[in-house]
Design a protein around this motif. Structure first.
Motif, short mmCIF file in Angstrom:
data_model
loop_
_atom_site.label_atom_id
_atom_site.label_comp_id
_atom_site.label_asym_id
_atom_site.label_seq_id
_atom_site.Cartn_x
_atom_site.Cartn_y
_atom_site.Cartn_z
N VAL A 93 0.84 -1.20 0.00
CA VAL A 93 0.00 0.00 0.00
C VAL A 93 0.87 1.25 0.00
O VAL A 93 0.60 2.22 -0.72
N ALA A 94 1.94 1.25 0.80
CA ALA A 94 2.85 2.40 0.83
C ALA A 94 3.48 2.62 -0.55
O ALA A 94 3.62 3.76 -1.01
N ASP A 95 3.85 1.54 -1.23
CA ASP A 95 4.42 1.67 -2.58
C ASP A 95 3.41 2.33 -3.53
O ASP A 95 3.79 3.15 -4.38
N LYS A 96 2.14 1.96 -3.40
CA LYS A 96 1.11 2.56 -4.26
C LYS A 96 0.95 4.05 -3.95
O LYS A 96 0.69 4.86 -4.86
N VAL A 97 1.08 4.43 -2.67
CA VAL A 97 0.96 5.84 -2.29
C VAL A 97 2.06 6.66 -2.96
O VAL A 97 1.81 7.71 -3.57
N TRP A 98 3.31 6.20 -2.86
CA TRP A 98 4.41 6.96 -3.45
C TRP A 98 4.34 6.93 -4.97
O TRP A 98 4.65 7.94 -5.63
N ALA A 99 3.90 5.80 -5.54
CA ALA A 99 3.78 5.72 -7.00
C ALA A 99 2.71 6.65 -7.54
O ALA A 99 2.80 7.11 -8.70
N ALA A 100 1.70 6.94 -6.74
CA ALA A 100 0.62 7.85 -7.17
C ALA A 100 1.03 9.31 -7.07
O ALA A 100 0.24 10.19 -7.45
N GLY A 101 2.23 9.59 -6.57
CA GLY A 101 2.73 10.96 -6.56
C GLY A 101 2.39 11.77 -5.31
O GLY A 101 2.42 13.00 -5.36
N TYR A 102 2.11 11.11 -4.20
CA TYR A 102 1.82 11.85 -2.96
C TYR A 102 3.12 12.27 -2.28
O TYR A 102 4.10 11.52 -2.26
N LYS A 103 3.09 13.46 -1.73
CA LYS A 103 4.23 14.00 -1.01
C LYS A 103 3.78 14.42 0.39
O LYS A 103 2.68 14.95 0.57
N GLU A 104 4.64 14.19 1.35
CA GLU A 104 4.32 14.57 2.72
C GLU A 104 4.31 16.08 2.88
O GLU A 104 5.22 16.78 2.41
N ILE A 105 3.25 16.60 3.50
CA ILE A 105 3.17 18.02 3.83
C ILE A 105 3.64 18.26 5.26
O ILE A 105 4.44 19.13 5.54
N SER A 106 3.11 17.44 6.17
CA SER A 106 3.45 17.59 7.57
C SER A 106 3.08 16.32 8.30
O SER A 106 2.25 15.52 7.83
N HIS A 107 3.71 16.09 9.44
CA HIS A 107 3.27 15.01 10.31
C HIS A 107 3.47 15.40 11.77
O HIS A 107 4.38 16.17 12.09
N ILE A 108 2.60 14.87 12.61
CA ILE A 108 2.69 15.10 14.06
C ILE A 108 2.67 13.72 14.71
O ILE A 108 1.67 12.99 14.61
#
Length: 544
Positions: A519-534
């Motif tokens: 699932v994580a591989d699909k997230v990065w392959a879809a072009g998502y970038k982290e904005i922020s995390h807490i």
């Protein structure tokens, strides 16, 4: 007359009874205040799950658009195929971007929630959060209030009536559910109890109905059937069962109850004629085969479902077996049909709302009969017997329900379960538990990330991250991992993995970590970038 021994002065009798009357109504008033404030705050702060967001969003959209729609149910239905999926190959090759239908879901397609229209009218003046608080107050405080009034009218001593109220509030379907999620179905509980008690005199005691009583009962039926089609079915079942099991009912009463039953039957037929709930077709296949029915019956929570309701039904079985039988019949759907186990011991949910008022009804009738049996000769002059025996029974019942573990397949005792429910909401709101908690700490962290999401942007998220606030901001939602590649933003819980964050998902697979990785591989392959995390919550945005 039966509050304390006859040898005591009448003034002391009055004072003794008045004390518990005042104490009972003060207790109920405190329940109203605590439950109302708790419910309003929970709704306002966005603390809850998809079901809570669904309740609030439907009221809000009915007011705004004239239709009871929400994307909460649509998101669940879209994600439904994933819940039972354990195969790594099947899960990892699934196209999470393929959404069958992204239109907001009209809840009237699934169930006859006509009650949303009067509730939305109330919401126009006070807002959906205050409306939710009012619904919870009426639903949960209505049960002990009606019970207390009935017992006092039946000449049950005030202290015994007060004990019954305490026992009722100790039942997990009240104690835990009152601190649970918001549902329209909860409104059925006080109305069903009121209806059952209203027919007890005309059917069991053969008291002829007056015109005002008929009008009142008819209004209760109309209100009850507007909540859910299952409510109409149970009122019909109760009415016909009562007529069948009791003989000698006045003809006027029989004609009235049959008229009510005919109206309920026509209502149900009309609903089934126009209802087109194809989305839930797969979810309700569980009762279509003998093997599945047997599997549903013997789910782990069955013993707890029986135990916690038997404490109310036990006296009714001995003294009013017909009433107990009717209450047991209303339990049948929770026994033979499974909604993932929630129908057995999922006390936070709404699956116990339909049978519970009839179980309380059986308990009320049973206690009245029990007390009258104890008050007969040769026990009438023995104060310690006819007063203390019912009281001791109710203390025992209360002990069982407060200190018995309400979950799981076995009978086990632990004092910590006394902390469940409204009176110690620390369990759910302040203590930080494991994955997918709805506690205040996680909500406060997620609030900061929700504030970074633009109005109207689509979001795939791991509940229960402030879903209600996303709806108030007009953000369409999907349940992660559905929506990968189509949602503008992802709001997710994650674990730290050796190759980066692993996002938490719904799965019971023993290969959970591998599913997380694909699932994580699909997230990065879809072009998502982290904005922020807490801490362990991350907000990601899809690149254009």
């Amino acid at each position: 007359m039966y509050l304390i021994p006859k040898t005591m002065k009448k003034r002391n009798v009055f004072t003794f009874g008045l004390f518990f009357d005042v104490l009972s109504y003060l207790f109920l008033a405190c329940l109203c205040i605590i439950l109302g404030l708790y419910s309003f705050w929970k709704a306002k702060e966005g603390i809850g799950d998809i079901d809570t967001a669904f309740f609030l969003d439907v009221i809000d959209n009915t007011l705004k658009n004239g239709l009871p729609t929400t994307s909460a149910i649509r998101a669940f239905l879209n994600a439904f195929p994933l819940f039972g999926m354990t195969s790594i190959r099947q899960y990892c090759t699934f196209d999470f971007a393929a959404v069958a239908n992204s239109d907001p879901y009209n809840v009237l397609i699934g169930h006859a929630y006509l009650i949303v229209y009067p509730l939305s009218a109330i919401s126009y003046f006070v807002g959906p959060e205050f409306t939710a608080a009012m619904v919870n107050i009426f639903s949960f405080v209505g049960l002990p209030l009606i019970s207390y009034i009935y017992l006092r009218k039946a000449k049950i001593p005030s202290y015994l009536a007060f004990l019954f109220v305490i026992v009722l509030c100790a039942h997990p379907a009240w104690r835990i559910a009152s601190a649970g999620w918001f549902y329209f179905d909860r409104l059925f509980m006080p109305l069903a109890l009121w209806y059952a008690l209203s027919l007890y005199g005309p059917i069991v005691k053969r008291e002829t109905l007056t015109r005002s009583q008929m009008i009142g009962i008819a209004l209760i039926v109309v209100a009850g059937t507007s909540i859910h089609e299952r409510a109409a079915a149970l009122l019909l079942l109760f009415s016909l069962s009562s007529l069948i099991l009791y003989k000698g009912v006045p003809k006027k009463n029989i004609f009235f109850v049959l008229s009510i039953s005919l109206g309920l039957f026509i209502y149900i037929c009309i609903y089934l004629l126009f209802q087109n709930n194809v989305d839930n077709h797969e979810a309700y296949k569980s009762f279509l085969s003998f093997n599945k029915v047997m599997a549903n019956i013997f789910r782990p929570g069955l013993i707890k479902l029986i135990l916690f309701n038997l404490v109310f039904l036990l006296v009714a079985i001995i003294f009013q077996w017909r009433v107990a039988l009717i209450a047991l019949i209303t339990l049948v759907p929770n026994v033979i049909v499974s909604i993932g186990g929630a129908e057995k011991d999922g006390w936070l949910t709404h699956y116990h709302s339909f049978y519970f008022p009839f179980v309380v009804y059986a308990g009320l009738v049973g206690v009245v009969s029990f007390y009258k049996w104890c008050h007969r000769e040769p026990f009438e002059k023995n104060f310690s017997f006819y007063h203390c025996l019912p009281a001791c029974f109710m203390f025992l019942v209360c002990f069982v329900m407060c200190f018995q573990n309400p979950y799981g397949p076995t009978i086990d005792w632990d004092y910590k379960y006394a902390k469940e429910g409204l009176f110690t909401p620390l369990n759910d709101l302040y203590v930080v538990p494991s994955i997918l908690s709805s506690n205040l700490y996680e909500s406060a962290r997620a609030d900061k990330l929700v504030g970074l999401i633009p109005k109207g942007a689509s979001v795939a998220e791991t509940p229960p991250f402030n879903t209600w606030k996303l709806f108030r901001n007009n953000n369409p939602i999907s349940l992660f991992p559905m929506g990968i590649g189509t949602s503008d933003y992802l709001l997710l819980s994650f674990d730290n993995g050796s190759d980066g964050p692993l996002f938490k998902i719904f799965s019971a697979s023993p290969d959970y970590k591998q599913l997380q990785k694909c699932v994580a591989d699909k997230v990065w392959a879809a072009g998502y970038k982290e904005i922020s995390h807490i801490d362990q919550i991350m907000l990601l945005r899809r690149s254009d």
